[in-house]
Design an enzyme around this catalytic site. Structure first.
Site, short mmCIF file in Angstrom:
data_model
loop_
_atom_site.label_atom_id
_atom_site.label_comp_id
_atom_site.label_asym_id
_atom_site.label_seq_id
_atom_site.Cartn_x
_atom_site.Cartn_y
_atom_site.Cartn_z
N PHE C 117 -14.76 3.76 8.17
CA PHE C 117 -14.66 4.90 7.27
C PHE C 117 -15.84 5.83 7.54
O PHE C 117 -16.86 5.42 8.07
CB PHE C 117 -14.69 4.43 5.82
N GLN C 231 -17.77 17.15 -4.13
CA GLN C 231 -17.34 16.81 -2.77
C GLN C 231 -16.05 17.52 -2.38
O GLN C 231 -15.08 17.52 -3.13
CB GLN C 231 -17.12 15.30 -2.67
N HIS C 233 -13.19 17.41 0.50
CA HIS C 233 -12.65 16.50 1.51
C HIS C 233 -12.05 17.35 2.63
O HIS C 233 -11.32 18.30 2.35
CB HIS C 233 -11.58 15.60 0.88
N LEU C 243 -3.94 14.90 -0.46
CA LEU C 243 -4.92 14.33 0.46
C LEU C 243 -4.27 13.55 1.60
O LEU C 243 -3.35 12.78 1.38
CB LEU C 243 -5.83 13.37 -0.31
N GLU C 246 -8.98 9.59 4.71
CA GLU C 246 -9.96 9.42 5.77
C GLU C 246 -9.60 8.24 6.68
O GLU C 246 -10.01 8.17 7.83
CB GLU C 246 -11.31 9.14 5.10
N ARG C 277 -18.27 13.47 4.71
CA ARG C 277 -17.33 14.54 4.36
C ARG C 277 -17.98 15.91 4.25
O ARG C 277 -17.36 16.91 4.61
CB ARG C 277 -16.65 14.19 3.05
N HIS C 345 -12.47 17.30 -4.00
CA HIS C 345 -11.94 15.94 -3.98
C HIS C 345 -12.59 15.05 -5.03
O HIS C 345 -11.92 14.22 -5.65
CB HIS C 345 -12.18 15.36 -2.59
N ARG C 380 -20.94 11.50 -1.67
CA ARG C 380 -20.41 10.14 -1.73
C ARG C 380 -19.79 9.77 -0.40
O ARG C 380 -19.13 10.59 0.23
CB ARG C 380 -19.34 10.05 -2.81
#
Ligand SMILES: Cc1cc2nc3c(=O)[nH]c(=O)nc-3n(C[C@H](O)[C@H](O)[C@H](O)COP(=O)(O)OP(=O)(O)OC[C@H]3O[C@@H](n4cnc5c(N)ncnc54)[C@H](O)[C@@H]3O)c2cc1C
Lengths: 248, 130, 570
Positions: C117, C231, C233, C243, C246, C277, C345, C380
């Site tokens: 990730f 955040q 994304h 979405l 990821e 991100r 996001h 994050r």
């Protein structure tokens, strides 16, 4: 990108005004990439803020936005207007449920049914809590399909048996029962089969099969119920033939 | 002031709502037909016991056009009943040799073949060939 | 009569709320717990999480490494004691969920699989195909049915907290179906109401993510921490904002521009598509500015190319990506790149809490996306959020139980009755009584969302931010004349939309003001007029307090244990 217009015929029911549900028509701008939920939201935001419906994720996973669209239970967020458009888009609350207001139905009863099939892992002994139970990819595969149920209630709306006897445990709750029974970590299969082998259980199912047709996640509850009938019968036979034997 | 729920009531014509519901109702009707036809056969035995004249009268009745047409309809329903059940068998009790259960179409096909085979055998036994 | 006094009141039925409720239920069979949620718990937006949840489970990994990745990802704004606490408890939470039946994907040897990730230096993310949030939520929800002592209030919308003698003693909620207000009292109250993505126009968040809990706490005098840290994304579908996880890049997907180039090689050659991100989203905007993006009906976009993964891998590991692309873009990622662009996001900021979820108001706890402990700092890392909900959900549940046990008596009924009356007057007589005028709830909401998108987005600067602060004040004034067409009390979703907009207007204020006051670029907060990180002045958390006017901004230091801030290089 407005291409033209589309007519929405929406069934309305206002609990505080009483009376029977009635249809209301709205003509709204139309784009070819609109889903039915987009239309409802357009009406809510720009035409009639009193129109009431549930929705949240708009990506087919939260299960909130089910409604009968042109007579068939569907998730409104995943139904393109272009695919159902027949002169008008008719949106009604999901069949087989009492209506709370407009498109909002009361499905509390489902949650009680779900609770009644022990929808969690049952074990006598939980073992070492710092280590995972070993489960091979094929073990997961065995219950994966039933575990995909999003509780959207389309299967109940499609089930004529539930429509006439609302106490029937129904497709989704049965599929979830099978999901746990097929899980190698679980030891509660017997109690679940006992529950499903009652008057309100799986034997009410006459295998119409429509639940599996409308399921947006391909859970195939109809097949799950038939499998459960088989398992429940086997359990019954075992108990007849070997009364003393302790069941798993 | 709080509101009331509007209760659900199943409409009498619900099974006309789509083709699949209709198909289901016909399948169920096919079941009833099978049962009724059993009564007809039973009646035939009764007539047989009554004596030859009663029995021939009954057979003559069976040969009249309205009864023949009726038989045609009933036959169609029974065939439909059988075929729809064959379609469901693969789902009702998935048959599994490998990791994937057999597709329902295969189970359906095998059942239809078996059915034709058995029917052929019966025809052969009774009529000694077609 | 329905019970209305409990030991613990949990607001929110997402991963964080359910975990906290179960933790409380397990810790003592005599406790009673109320689980209040404005939607049925399984509808909570946790359901939409796709990619995975992080935990150290293998020999190749270590708590040190998970902590360092998280802290570096946070651009050193995370509290390091909180991060250490967090990483050490992720594994047991993941295993516990496994014991409860969560269908984690498995390796051939029967162990729980892990995938790569963004920003994680090793394969650390546990997953259940790409429906991780869905499976976590349903597993928790179904497991919660084991406990009779968890009393659910489904479709109850909390409108305010009850505060009595300097402590929180429960909530007042609108029973949507009954069309009435109730006071639900608790010795301790836990807010687990999720994020506030819907303050932006283009977001991956569902309709219900309106930051209610943050506003509830804020109005009760509790500060909101680091609200400028929002955040974005990088891979969302144009038009809808849905979405694409990821995990698509974790499994090997490429990001390409219109020349077919994997443009990340010019921005982050060391990590490429698996960078954090904030960096990926900025790179995308840069590509768009420099004319290397595709153009479509919903504006500029880039390509997420999965073709080289092949149908088998896509179907096995990321089936939902294929499902979403087919359904919502009408294309098959096996054969075509998926159009993507950045969108709001997640919010790193939230109700300021300590490790146990305690806020500055005794008896009030917060957890999940609505809280800010902070382990996420200024950015994050993907898959840390679900783990955060689980780890701190459990911790917070236990802490609330301890607190409740110390209070021998139930809270005073008088305070609850008073709060109830006040809320009935405000909501039924006030809001519901307003006649329809020029302003509509949808009109103001859309303006607010567009404003946030434009002025408080991925790149920020003083003049836009000060404009935003001013405009938000004006929207707040105009909000006072929003009228309602629906006068019914039962299931009045226009009324709940007004209540949510009211909350969101508070939250946008804290975001805009916090952003305006941070004169540096750190993590997701990127100021074109202050492009550098400024540890000398801003290695600290922003706190926003409610006043009669705009929020009062204050700061508290970041807790550093072992990892001294260094330049964030990948
Ligand atoms: C599309 C998407 C994908 C994601 N993927 C990942 C991922 O792969 N990995 C990861 O770690 N994180 C991921 N995240 C982030 C993560 O899913 C969320 O941060 C997390 O699920 C938040 O959980 P929660 O319990 O705090 O809140 P939620 O799940 O949002 O639950 C909030 C609850 O509060 C209730 N509530 C809110 N307001 C009120 C009110 N006024 N009254 C009563 N009840 C109220 C709601 O009904 C709901 O039950 C993703 C997020 C999104 C949007």
């Amino acid at each position: 990108m407005v291409e033209s217009e589309v007519v929405f015929r929406v069934k309305r029911y206002r609990p505080e005004s009483g009376g029977r549900p009635t249809f209301q028509e709205y003509t709204i701008p139309y784009r070819s990439d609109m889903v039915v939920l987009d239309g409802l939201n357009y009406i809510k935001d720009h035409v009639d803020p009193t129109l009431t419906f549930r929705w949240s994720c708009r990506m087919g996973i939260c299960g909130s936005c089910g409604a009968d669209v042109n007579g068939q239970p569907r998730l409104t967020c995943g139904t393109y207007i272009r695919d159902v458009h027949k002169g008008a888009v008719t949106v009604e609350p999901l069949s087989n449920f009492p209506i709370l207001k407009d498109l909002v139905v009361d499905f509390d009863d489902f949650l009680n049914k779900l609770a009644s099939v022990t929808p969690y892992i049952v074990r006598k002994d939980w073992g070492d809590l710092t280590k995972e139970y070993v489960q091979y990819p094929e073990d997961v595969e065995a219950y994966r399909q039933q575990s995909l149920c999003i509780n959207c209630m389309l299967c109940y709306a499609a089930c004529p048996v539930f429509g006439s006897s609302p106490e029937f445990v129904g497709p989704a709750a049965s599929a979830l029962a099978l999901r746990y029974n097929r899980d190698t970590r679980d030891q509660g299969a017997d109690a679940r089969l006992a529950r499903l082998n009652t008057k309100t259980g799986i034997w009410e199912c006459t295998f119409v099969g429509e639940c599996s047709v409308v399921c947006p996640k391909d859970v195939d509850p109809a097949a799950a119920i038939q499998t459960l009938k088989f398992l429940a019968t086997m359990r019954h036979m075992r108990r007849l033939l070997m009364p003393g034997a302790s069941s798993r | 002031m709080t509101g009331r729920e509007y209760p659900w009531k199943r409409r009498p014509g619900w099974w006309l709502r789509n083709r699949r519901y209709l198909g289901f109702q016909l399948r169920e009707a096919g079941g009833v037909v099978c049962a009724l036809y059993g009564l007809v056969l039973l009646n035939m035995l009764i007539q047989l016991r009554e004596g030859e004249s009663a029995y021939t009268a009954f057979l003559d009745l069976l040969r009249t056009p309205p009864v023949l047409y009726l038989n045609l309809v009933l036959f169609a329903l029974v065939v439909w009943h059988a075929l729809t059940w064959f379609m469901l068998i693969g789902k009702a009790q998935p048959i599994q040799f490998t990791r994937q259960p057999l597709p329902w179409k295969v189970v359906f096909g095998v059942n239809v073949l078996l059915w034709l085979g058995v029917s052929g055998a019966v025809v052969y036994l009774i009529f000694g060939g077609i | 009569m329905e019970r209305t006094s409990f030991d613990i009141v949990v607001v929110g039925g997402g991963a964080a709320g359910l975990r906290a409720a179960i933790a409380a239920a397990e810790s003592d069979p005599d406790l009673t717990i109320a689980l209040v949620s404005k939607v049925y718990p399984m509808r909570s937006h946790t359901v939409s999480a796709e990619g995975g949840t992080a935990a150290v489970l293998r020999d190749y990994d270590s708590f040190e490494l998970h902590a360092l990745d998280t802290i570096k990802g946070s651009d050193f704004l995370a509290d390091q004691d909180a991060v250490e606490f967090f990483v050490a408890r992720c594994p047991e939470e993941i295993i516990r969920l496994e014991h409860w039946g969560c269908p984690w994907s498995r390796d051939e040897d029967g162990r729980v699989s892990q995938r790569a990730f963004g920003g994680m230096s090793v394969k650390r993310t546990v997953y259940a195909a790409d429906k991780v949030g869905f499976h976590i939520l349903h597993t928790l929800f179904q497991t919660s049915m084991k406990y009779d002592r968890i009393h659910r209030f489904d479709e109850y919308f909390v409108t305010s907290l009850i505060v009595d003698a300097g402590a929180c003693t429960g909530v007042v909620a609108l029973n949507l179906r009954g069309g009435s207000m109730v006071a639900i009292q608790g010795k301790a109250t836990i807010l687990a109401t999720g994020g506030c993505g819907r303050v932006y126009e283009f977001t991956t968040n569902g309709f219900i993510k309106t930051g209610d809990g943050m506003a509830l706490a804020y109005r009760a005098g509790v500060p909101l921490k680091d609200m400028e840290m929002v955040q974005f994304h990088p891979t969302c579908l144009p038009g809808t904002g849905i979405l694409i996880t990821e995990a698509a890049r974790g499994e090997g997907g490429y990001l390409i521009n219109k020349d077919g180039e994997r443009y990340m090689q010019r921005y982050l050659p060391g990590k490429m598509e698996l960078g954090p991100r904030d960096i990926l989203s900025r790179a995308m905007v840069q590509e768009m500015k420099e004319g290397r993006a595709f153009e479509g009906p919903y504006g500029l976009y880039l390509g997420l190319d999965l073709r080289h993964l092949g149908a088998k891998k896509i179907n096995e590991r990321i089936p939902m990506v294929r499902e979403l692309a087919e359904k919502y873009m009408g294309l098959d990622p096996v054969h075509e790149p998926i159009p993507v662009r950045p969108g709001q996001h997640y919010i790193m900021g939230g109700v300021s809490t300590n490790l146990k979820g305690e806020t500055t108001l005794p008896g009030l706890y917060a957890v999940g996306e609505t809280a800010c402990v902070s382990i996420n700092g200024a950015n994050r890392l993907g898959s840390n959020s679900l783990s955060e909900c689980l780890v701190f959900g459990a911790a917070c549940g236990h802490a609330a139980v301890e607190f409740a046990k110390r209070r021998s008596t139930y809270p005073r009924g008088a305070a609850a009755r008073e709060a109830l009356k006040r809320e009935e007057a405000r909501v039924f007589d006030g809001l519901l009584g307003r006649e329809r005028g020029k302003e509509t709830v949808a009109g103001i909401r859309i303006e607010m969302q567009q404003l946030m998108e434009r002025d408080v987005g991925i790149f920020r600067e003083e003049s836009a931010l000060s404009d935003a602060c001013g405009m938000l004040g004006k929207l707040r004034d105009r909000f006072a004349s929003v009228g309602l067409a629906d006068k019914d009390r039962v299931f009045n979703t226009e009324l709940t939309a007004v209540l949510e907009l009211d909350f969101m207007l508070d939250i946008t204020m804290t975001i805009a003001h916090s952003a305006r006051n941070r004169h540096e670029s750190r993590g997701a907060h990127s100021r074109t007029d202050f492009p550098q990180r400024d540890d000398a002045n801003y290695l600290k958390h922003t706190l926003a307090f409610q006043t009669d006017g705009p929020p009062r901004i204050d700061y508290v230091p970041v807790t550093i244990t072992k990892w001294q801030p260094v330049e964030r290089k990948y």
